[in-house]
Design a protein around this motif. Structure first.
Motif, PDB file in Angstrom:
ATOM      1  N   GLU A 269     -18.444  21.003  22.335  1.00  0.00           N
ATOM      2  CA  GLU A 269     -17.519  19.873  22.796  1.00  0.00           C
ATOM      3  C   GLU A 269     -18.696  19.062  23.612  1.00  0.00           C
ATOM      4  OE1 GLU A 269     -14.474  21.538  24.844  1.00  0.00           O
ATOM      5  OE2 GLU A 269     -13.378  22.123  23.145  1.00  0.00           O
ATOM      6  N   GLN A 270     -19.494  19.615  24.497  1.00  0.00           N
ATOM      7  CA  GLN A 270     -20.351  18.764  25.352  1.00  0.00           C
ATOM      8  C   GLN A 270     -21.403  17.939  24.424  1.00  0.00           C
ATOM      9  OE1 GLN A 270     -20.108  18.268  28.798  1.00  0.00           O
ATOM     10  NE2 GLN A 270     -18.427  19.661  28.970  1.00  0.00           N
TER      11      GLN A 270
ATOM     12  N   THR B 157     -19.653  24.059  30.316  1.00  0.00           N
ATOM     13  CA  THR B 157     -18.665  23.402  31.124  1.00  0.00           C
ATOM     14  C   THR B 157     -19.221  22.166  31.571  1.00  0.00           C
ATOM     15  OG1 THR B 157     -19.709  24.363  33.252  1.00  0.00           O
ATOM     16  CG2 THR B 157     -18.102  25.665  32.274  1.00  0.00           C
ATOM     17  N   ARG B 158     -20.343  21.593  31.355  1.00  0.00           N
ATOM     18  CA  ARG B 158     -20.647  20.248  31.721  1.00  0.00           C
ATOM     19  C   ARG B 158     -21.845  19.676  31.242  1.00  0.00           C
ATOM     20  NH1 ARG B 158     -23.456  21.191  37.989  1.00  0.00           N
ATOM     21  NH2 ARG B 158     -24.087  23.244  37.163  1.00  0.00           N
ATOM     22  N   THR B 159     -22.467  18.634  31.392  1.00  0.00           N
ATOM     23  CA  THR B 159     -23.427  17.736  30.916  1.00  0.00           C
ATOM     24  C   THR B 159     -23.906  17.307  32.303  1.00  0.00           C
ATOM     25  OG1 THR B 159     -22.749  17.332  28.525  1.00  0.00           O
ATOM     26  CG2 THR B 159     -24.380  16.068  29.695  1.00  0.00           C
TER      27      THR B 159
ATOM     28  N   GLY C 196     -17.361  25.341  24.570  1.00  0.00           N
ATOM     29  CA  GLY C 196     -17.845  24.463  25.486  1.00  0.00           C
ATOM     30  C   GLY C 196     -19.195  23.543  25.045  1.00  0.00           C
TER      31      GLY C 196
ATOM     32  N   ASP D 146     -24.410  28.327  32.094  1.00  0.00           N
ATOM     33  CA  ASP D 146     -24.142  27.712  33.128  1.00  0.00           C
ATOM     34  C   ASP D 146     -25.056  28.447  34.525  1.00  0.00           C
ATOM     35  OD1 ASP D 146     -22.036  25.657  33.265  1.00  0.00           O
ATOM     36  OD2 ASP D 146     -20.847  27.314  32.213  1.00  0.00           O
TER      37      ASP D 146
ATOM     38  N   VAL E 166     -27.086  20.559  28.965  1.00  0.00           N
ATOM     39  CA  VAL E 166     -25.801  20.985  28.596  1.00  0.00           C
ATOM     40  C   VAL E 166     -25.432  22.228  28.718  1.00  0.00           C
ATOM     41  CG1 VAL E 166     -24.346  20.647  26.211  1.00  0.00           C
ATOM     42  CG2 VAL E 166     -25.645  18.934  26.742  1.00  0.00           C
TER      43      VAL E 166
END
Length: 203
Positions: free
Chosen positions: A37-38, A188-190, A34, A165, A185
């Motif tokens: 990818e972010q 699961t998210r930025t 993850g 996270d 980062v």
């Protein structure tokens, strides 16, 4: 550090270290995928051609797959080298990366030293952190290298901390020398923060 904040910071860092040690192999593998990818998406979004990124230690969120991708994609990658005077030297990533242990027992790349000012030429700075709060304030690991580096830059590019996270929290203890980041980062998210220092170049 003030007497009031020192115990708070030590306690929070200890708690976060313990959480990281308790992650399973599967959780770490999923987090690595993850985070990579972010970070790749972030680099593409800002069209970064040069980045600085640290070599993650065993319990840290894994930045190594991202660094390898960036190097293979023709993006210049700078790795930090700790110095006894509290500043960071930098070296460029190569295809046959060698590593050693730095002053504090964490992994560092081996290569030609470019000096502290090399960081001024990157388009994105990826930093470690123990935690970051909702205002973008970063809690580091207490050595002050990145606070000193970021605080000395006149035109700082976007700075993103890499976290698990659960390490994006409501609030962290803050002192005058502590430096905020532009975003975080996670696996699961930025997350980008709306309040940024005016000396920084915006995305």
């Amino acid at each position: 550090m003030t007497d009031d904040l020192a115990p708070q910071k030590r306690a929070l860092r200890a708690e976060l270290r313990e959480r990281r040690r308790n992650l399973t192999r599967d959780e770490r593998a999923a987090a690595t995928t993850g985070i990579t990818e972010q970070l790749v998406a972030l680099v593409r979004k800002i069209d970064a051609r040069s980045v600085s990124c640290y070599l993650s230690a065993q319990d840290e969120p894994n930045t190594r797959e991202f660094a390898n991708w960036a190097r293979d994609a023709g993006i210049r990658v700078l790795f930090p080298i700790t110095r006894t005077d509290g500043l960071l030297d930098w070296t460029t990533a190569t295809d046959d990366e060698e590593e050693t242990l730095g002053l504090f027992g964490t992994p560092e790349a081996v290569g030609e030293l470019l000096g502290p000012i090399a960081i001024n030429d990157v388009d994105l700075i990826v930093v470690p952190a123990a935690a970051v709060d909702g205002s973008g304030m970063r809690l580091g690991w207490g050595r002050g290298y990145y606070d000193k580096t970021l605080g000395s830059m006149e035109r700082c590019p976007p700075v993103y901390a890499v976290l698990f996270d659960s390490e994006l929290v409501d609030e962290v203890p803050r002192e005058r020398h502590d430096q905020a980041v532009d975003g975080v980062v996670t696996p699961t998210r930025t997350v980008e923060f709306s309040t940024r220092s005016p000396r920084r170049r915006r995305i």
